[in-house]
Design an enzyme around this catalytic site. Structure first.
Site, PDB file in Angstrom:
ATOM      1  N   PRO A  99       5.775 107.685  21.128  1.00 58.82           N
ATOM      2  CA  PRO A  99       7.055 106.963  21.087  1.00 58.82           C
ATOM      3  C   PRO A  99       8.044 107.686  20.174  1.00 58.82           C
ATOM      4  CG  PRO A  99       5.219 105.498  20.523  1.00 58.82           C
ATOM      5  CD  PRO A  99       4.650 106.871  20.664  1.00 58.82           C
ATOM      6  N   GLY A 105       5.757 111.233  14.363  1.00 59.66           N
ATOM      7  CA  GLY A 105       5.779 112.693  14.431  1.00 59.66           C
ATOM      8  C   GLY A 105       6.250 113.251  15.755  1.00 59.66           C
ATOM      9  N   ASP A 149       5.252 117.209   8.065  1.00 64.59           N
ATOM     10  CA  ASP A 149       4.951 116.707   9.409  1.00 64.59           C
ATOM     11  C   ASP A 149       4.593 117.850  10.364  1.00 64.59           C
ATOM     12  OD1 ASP A 149       5.750 114.415   8.164  1.00 64.59           O
ATOM     13  OD2 ASP A 149       7.235 113.822   9.646  1.00 64.59           O
TER      14      ASP A 149
HETATM   15  C1  MEV Z   1       9.097 111.366   7.261  1.00 65.41           C
HETATM   16  O1  MEV Z   1       8.145 111.336   8.318  1.00 65.41           O
HETATM   17  C2  MEV Z   1       8.422 111.638   5.963  1.00 65.41           C
HETATM   18  C3  MEV Z   1       9.323 111.623   4.749  1.00 65.41           C
HETATM   19  O2  MEV Z   1       8.488 111.728   3.607  1.00 65.41           O
HETATM   20  C4  MEV Z   1      10.307 112.767   4.768  1.00 65.41           C
HETATM   21  C5  MEV Z   1       9.632 114.145   4.622  1.00 65.41           C
HETATM   22  O3  MEV Z   1       8.511 114.270   4.123  1.00 65.41           O
HETATM   23  O4  MEV Z   1      10.286 115.137   4.991  1.00 65.41           O
HETATM   24  C6  MEV Z   1      10.083 110.316   4.649  1.00 65.41           C
END
Ligand code: MEV
Length: 315
Positions: A99, A105, A149
């Site tokens: 989604p 991710g 990510d």
């Molecule tokens: C976003 O999926 C994760 C955050 O920690 C931002 C990042 O790590 O770049 C909110």
């Protein structure tokens, strides 16, 4: 020449937001994937086909003029066509089980699978090279990305990540069932990260104390993971959610979902940027079904996922 790659989505088990300020985060890849097919075409165009939109663009246009969510694909194709001094173009077809815009991710998996497929039309690159390209491409939609990510989408499994030391794999292979529930509230990671930055600037000492607590919590989690202690991990999940509440990235709906999931799972929290998106609950065979059932009875869309240990796959 055609080139195809797929990459998994992810959830952040611990440490979102704090990772931006140097704290360690723990992430895992999940068994839901994005697949990208790239092929060179004679026409000097970049064509992107996806469930978001179909685009037909000329090379060399400013990235700010490209549809926001599709920028990484355009960026990668444009860059690679230039590097190859090609007069031809590229067609990119995106297929996703993840989604969109809910912290699972989807955009990093697109960047990783996109970097592998698009560069793969001309050359074979190492995972590290692909990861570097993917992070560069992710910056077209999210300039302050920590890179965490894309890292887990590339390598799969469970990783620990911090800005200074980069990523390293956590060897444990726990048989978690992660119940992921979608609040259906779309969120902008960029906006929420900016909101946290403002909170930090206005609450320097408080923020620094929460970071210290998060840091200690992560050290405990690493021990629990090593011991396969699901109960211990669950307690830390609940604590981590409290810290995320304190920095203002949760909301009413997420709290309600978490309350329901906490009745039967080992623990649940939001995952990703917050402000909407998803929560996850940690379960095993003993409490997976009841957690799913209780969330569904309350009309929340949810599914069960397991850890993906493969990461980036190229065909
Ligand atoms: C976003 O999926 C994760 C955050 O920690 C931002 C990042 O790590 O770049 C909110």
């Amino acid at each position: 020449m055609k080139s195809k790659a797929s990459a998994p989505g992810k959830i952040i088990l611990f440490g979102e937001h704090f990772v931006v300020y140097g704290i360690k985060a723990i992430l895992c890849a999940i068994n839901k994937r994005v697949t990208v097919l790239a092929e060179d075409i004679p026409e000097n165009k970049i064509i992107i086909k996806s469930r978001i939109k179909d685009l037909v663009l000329s090379p060399n246009i400013p990235i700010s003029q490209v549809d926001f969510q599709l920028r990484p694909f355009y960026y990668l194709a444009d860059k690679i066509i230039k590097e190859q001094n090609e007069k031809s173009g590229m067609q990119i077809t995106v297929d996703s089980e993840i989604p969109l815009g809910v912290g699972l991710g989807s955009s990093s998996a697109c960047c990783v699978a996109g970097a592998a497929a698009i560069s793969g039309v001309f050359t074979r690159n190492s995972r590290e090279e692909i990861l570097e390209m993917a992070i560069e491409a992710e910056k077209t939609i999210f300039p302050n990305t920590s890179g965490a990510d894309c890292t887990v989408c590339t390598h799969g499994g469970i990783i620990q990540y911090d800005k200074q030391n980069g990523h390293s794999k956590i060897d444990s292979k726990p048989k978690f069932h992660l119940i992921i529930a979608n609040s259906k509230i779309e969120h902008s990671t960029k906006e929420i990260v900016s909101k946290v930055k403002l909170f930090k600037e206005e609450n320097k000492e408080k923020f620094s104390n929460i970071c210290n607590e998060e840091n200690n919590l992560i050290e405990d989690v690493l021990i629990c993971l090593n011991n396969n202690d699901f109960g211990g991990i669950g307690k830390s999940i609940i604590k981590n959610q409290e810290y995320l509440e304190k920095i203002g990235v949760s909301n009413e709906k997420l709290r309600n979902m978490i309350e329901i999931a906490n009745q039967s799972s080992f623990g649940s929290k939001l995952t990703g940027a917050g402000g909407g998106g998803c929560i996850f609950a940690l379960t095993d065979e003993s409490n997976k079904e009841i957690t799913l059932q209780q969330l569904k009875e309350n009309n929340y869309e949810c599914f069960s996922a397991m850890i993906d240990f493969k990461g980036l796959d190229t065909f």
